[in-house]
Design an enzyme around this catalytic site. Structure first.
Site, PDB file in Angstrom:
ATOM      1  N   HIS A   2      46.125  26.362  30.007  1.00 25.21           N
ATOM      2  CA  HIS A   2      46.436  27.635  30.123  1.00 25.21           C
ATOM      3  C   HIS A   2      47.450  27.945  30.948  1.00 25.21           C
ATOM      4  O   HIS A   2      47.648  29.110  31.187  1.00 25.21           O
ATOM      5  CB  HIS A   2      45.057  28.365  30.623  1.00 25.21           C
ATOM      6  CG  HIS A   2      43.927  27.935  30.133  1.00 25.21           C
ATOM      7  ND1 HIS A   2      43.170  26.605  30.667  1.00 25.21           N
ATOM      8  CD2 HIS A   2      43.263  28.295  29.065  1.00 25.21           C
ATOM      9  CE1 HIS A   2      41.962  26.723  29.848  1.00 25.21           C
ATOM     10  NE2 HIS A   2      42.018  27.350  28.848  1.00 25.21           N
TER      11      HIS A   2
ATOM     12  N   GLY B  53      43.753  40.964  39.322  1.00 22.50           N
ATOM     13  CA  GLY B  53      43.037  40.322  38.117  1.00 22.50           C
ATOM     14  C   GLY B  53      43.870  40.917  36.815  1.00 22.50           C
ATOM     15  O   GLY B  53      43.946  40.052  35.863  1.00 22.50           O
TER      16      GLY B  53
ATOM     17  N   ARG C 283      49.450  33.311  27.372  1.00 24.31           N
ATOM     18  CA  ARG C 283      48.491  34.755  27.181  1.00 24.31           C
ATOM     19  C   ARG C 283      48.817  35.841  28.115  1.00 24.31           C
ATOM     20  O   ARG C 283      48.001  36.585  28.306  1.00 24.31           O
ATOM     21  CB  ARG C 283      47.121  33.973  27.568  1.00 24.31           C
ATOM     22  CG  ARG C 283      46.407  33.225  26.584  1.00 24.31           C
ATOM     23  CD  ARG C 283      44.927  32.918  27.021  1.00 24.31           C
ATOM     24  NE  ARG C 283      44.620  31.661  25.964  1.00 24.31           N
ATOM     25  CZ  ARG C 283      43.518  31.729  25.238  1.00 24.31           C
ATOM     26  NH1 ARG C 283      42.925  32.847  25.541  1.00 24.31           N
ATOM     27  NH2 ARG C 283      42.951  30.832  24.694  1.00 24.31           N
TER      28      ARG C 283
ATOM     29  N   GLY D 129      41.914  42.276  44.685  1.00 24.96           N
ATOM     30  CA  GLY D 129      41.350  43.195  43.532  1.00 24.96           C
ATOM     31  C   GLY D 129      40.663  44.421  43.947  1.00 24.96           C
ATOM     32  O   GLY D 129      40.923  44.895  45.109  1.00 24.96           O
ATOM     33  N   SER D 130      39.867  45.111  43.002  1.00 28.76           N
ATOM     34  CA  SER D 130      39.383  46.218  43.135  1.00 28.76           C
ATOM     35  C   SER D 130      37.859  46.189  43.245  1.00 28.76           C
ATOM     36  O   SER D 130      37.396  45.236  42.479  1.00 28.76           O
ATOM     37  CB  SER D 130      39.818  47.406  42.324  1.00 28.76           C
ATOM     38  OG  SER D 130      39.661  47.129  41.040  1.00 28.76           O
TER      39      SER D 130
ATOM     40  N   GLU E  57      32.317  43.453  42.716  1.00 28.06           N
ATOM     41  CA  GLU E  57      33.490  43.463  41.629  1.00 28.06           C
ATOM     42  C   GLU E  57      32.770  42.056  40.782  1.00 28.06           C
ATOM     43  O   GLU E  57      31.887  41.975  40.627  1.00 28.06           O
ATOM     44  CB  GLU E  57      34.337  42.780  42.683  1.00 28.06           C
ATOM     45  CG  GLU E  57      34.389  41.825  43.931  1.00 28.06           C
ATOM     46  CD  GLU E  57      34.430  40.408  43.370  1.00 28.06           C
ATOM     47  OE1 GLU E  57      35.563  40.097  42.949  1.00 28.06           O
ATOM     48  OE2 GLU E  57      33.314  39.427  43.133  1.00 28.06           O
ATOM     49  N   MET E  58      33.849  41.168  40.139  1.00 24.28           N
ATOM     50  CA  MET E  58      33.431  40.565  38.857  1.00 24.28           C
ATOM     51  C   MET E  58      33.939  39.062  39.212  1.00 24.28           C
ATOM     52  O   MET E  58      34.119  38.363  38.298  1.00 24.28           O
ATOM     53  CB  MET E  58      33.915  41.199  37.710  1.00 24.28           C
ATOM     54  CG  MET E  58      33.207  42.300  37.811  1.00 24.28           C
ATOM     55  SD  MET E  58      33.426  43.150  36.058  1.00 24.28           S
ATOM     56  CE  MET E  58      32.444  42.169  35.142  1.00 24.28           C
ATOM     57  N   GLU E  59      34.635  38.502  40.560  1.00 24.23           N
ATOM     58  CA  GLU E  59      35.370  37.234  40.448  1.00 24.23           C
ATOM     59  C   GLU E  59      35.262  36.285  41.652  1.00 24.23           C
ATOM     60  O   GLU E  59      35.049  35.401  41.580  1.00 24.23           O
ATOM     61  CB  GLU E  59      36.965  37.585  40.458  1.00 24.23           C
ATOM     62  CG  GLU E  59      37.302  37.876  38.835  1.00 24.23           C
ATOM     63  CD  GLU E  59      37.340  39.475  38.767  1.00 24.23           C
ATOM     64  OE1 GLU E  59      37.242  40.308  39.829  1.00 24.23           O
ATOM     65  OE2 GLU E  59      37.326  40.087  37.541  1.00 24.23           O
TER      66      GLU E  59
ATOM     67  N   SER F 132      37.982  51.089  44.729  1.00 23.84           N
ATOM     68  CA  SER F 132      38.238  52.011  43.603  1.00 23.84           C
ATOM     69  C   SER F 132      37.650  52.828  43.143  1.00 23.84           C
ATOM     70  O   SER F 132      37.975  54.004  42.712  1.00 23.84           O
ATOM     71  CB  SER F 132      38.850  51.037  42.492  1.00 23.84           C
ATOM     72  OG  SER F 132      37.880  50.592  41.916  1.00 23.84           O
TER      73      SER F 132
ATOM     74  N   ARG G 167      45.705  53.294  42.055  1.00 18.64           N
ATOM     75  CA  ARG G 167      45.281  52.152  42.529  1.00 18.64           C
ATOM     76  C   ARG G 167      46.266  51.101  42.799  1.00 18.64           C
ATOM     77  O   ARG G 167      46.462  50.460  43.777  1.00 18.64           O
ATOM     78  CB  ARG G 167      44.238  51.375  41.451  1.00 18.64           C
ATOM     79  CG  ARG G 167      42.947  51.578  41.400  1.00 18.64           C
ATOM     80  CD  ARG G 167      42.185  51.130  40.650  1.00 18.64           C
ATOM     81  NE  ARG G 167      40.949  51.971  39.808  1.00 18.64           N
ATOM     82  CZ  ARG G 167      40.504  51.413  38.795  1.00 18.64           C
ATOM     83  NH1 ARG G 167      40.309  50.402  38.426  1.00 18.64           N
ATOM     84  NH2 ARG G 167      39.475  52.366  38.437  1.00 18.64           N
TER      85      ARG G 167
HETATM   86  N1  HPA Z   1      31.832  46.923  39.106  1.00 18.46           N
HETATM   87  C1  HPA Z   1      32.331  45.978  39.024  1.00 18.46           C
HETATM   88  N2  HPA Z   1      33.834  45.681  39.257  1.00 18.46           N
HETATM   89  C2  HPA Z   1      34.434  46.770  39.681  1.00 18.46           C
HETATM   90  C3  HPA Z   1      33.693  47.934  39.600  1.00 18.46           C
HETATM   91  C4  HPA Z   1      32.409  48.177  39.659  1.00 18.46           C
HETATM   92  O1  HPA Z   1      31.811  49.217  39.888  1.00 18.46           O
HETATM   93  N3  HPA Z   1      34.862  48.809  40.516  1.00 18.46           N
HETATM   94  C5  HPA Z   1      35.752  48.090  40.429  1.00 18.46           C
HETATM   95  N4  HPA Z   1      35.692  46.916  39.888  1.00 18.46           N
END
Ligand code: HPA
Length: 235
Positions: free
Chosen positions: A7, A23, A46, A92-93, A180-182, A204, A219
């Site tokens: 990658h 991200g 990518r 990130g946010s 968040e997600m990471e 955010s 943002r």
């Molecule tokens: N959930 C997941 N990830 C995010 C969120 C959320 O509400 N806001 C910013 N990133």
């Protein structure tokens, strides 16, 4: 020319010791163009843009992680393993789960709870607790304290779900500051490979206060403090 990883087409040595990971690939480009001296695009497979340049005489890199734990899992693993990167700082946010954390405040993720099965790959006889690098955490908290920013250090939730039918607010009962997600996957990779990782987040949106959501443009602008803290602690 053959890629160095499946990658990443950057040659070995193309990344600095520390890589900042937003991200969004466009944020990677924004950071390189607005904060780095002499930025050079080193990867664009990518469209996951990676740049290396200079910040106050220090060699630094930035590369996008993509969204979610599978994505940051791949990109951070390859940076650590194939490029000998020593530190990854995710910037990130997040959504706030804490009444005292408002839009544009910062969270420094000391730990990352998760609903993901990422750590199951290690087949540990219990639950692994993904934590940030104490060295980076302490430096980031010192940097944040020296600026006029409102921040908290603590647990976050790294979720596999942005659109979630489970009650995310249950995590707030455990003092978890944001979602968040990471971060959890990044912290797992760093632990497994003996590296340093930290996740710094800008709030955010809020899941507990009624606040207007920030636009993507807004943002991007409010990123500055977070980016400067991450660059200041990079080595
Ligand atoms: N959930 C997941 N990830 C995010 C969120 C959320 O509400 N806001 C910013 N990133």
């Amino acid at each position: 020319m053959a890629y160095t990883t499946p990658h990443n087409s950057a040659p070995k040595g193309a990344f600095a010791n520390t890589v900042l990971m937003p991200g969004d690939p466009l944020r990677s480009k924004f950071i390189a163009e607005n904060f780095f001296d002499s930025p050079e695009l080193v990867n664009n497979v990518r469209g996951v843009q990676g740049y290396t340049g200079w910040y106050h005489g220090k060699r630094v890199s930035v590369m996008a992680s993509g969204m979610g734990m599978p994505a940051i899992g791949i990109y951070s693993q390859e940076l650590f393993q194939f490029y000998d990167v020593t530190s990854v700082i995710r910037i990130g946010s997040c959504g706030s789960l804490d009444k005292d954390l408002h839009i544009r405040d910062l969270i420094i993720a000391q730990g990352a709870c998760t609903d993901s099965r990422y750590a199951e790959q290690y087949a540990l006889p219990g639950t692994f607790c993904p934590i940030g690098s104490y060295r980076l955490l302490r430096a980031a908290a010192d940097e944040a304290a020296s600026r006029n920013v409102h921040y908290k250090v603590g647990n976050v939730l790294s979720s596999d779900h942005f659109y979630n039918e489970a009650n995310t607010l249950d995590w707030a009962k455990m003092g978890v500051l944001g979602v968040e997600m990471e971060a959890a996957a990044l912290y797992c990779n760093a632990a497994r490979l003996g590296k340093d990782a930290l996740c710094i987040l800008t709030v955010s949106d809020s899941l507990v206060n009624k606040e207007p959501e920030t636009s993507p443009e807004e943002r991007e602008r409010t990123f500055t403090d977070m980016v400067e803290i991450a660059l200041a602690i990079a080595d």
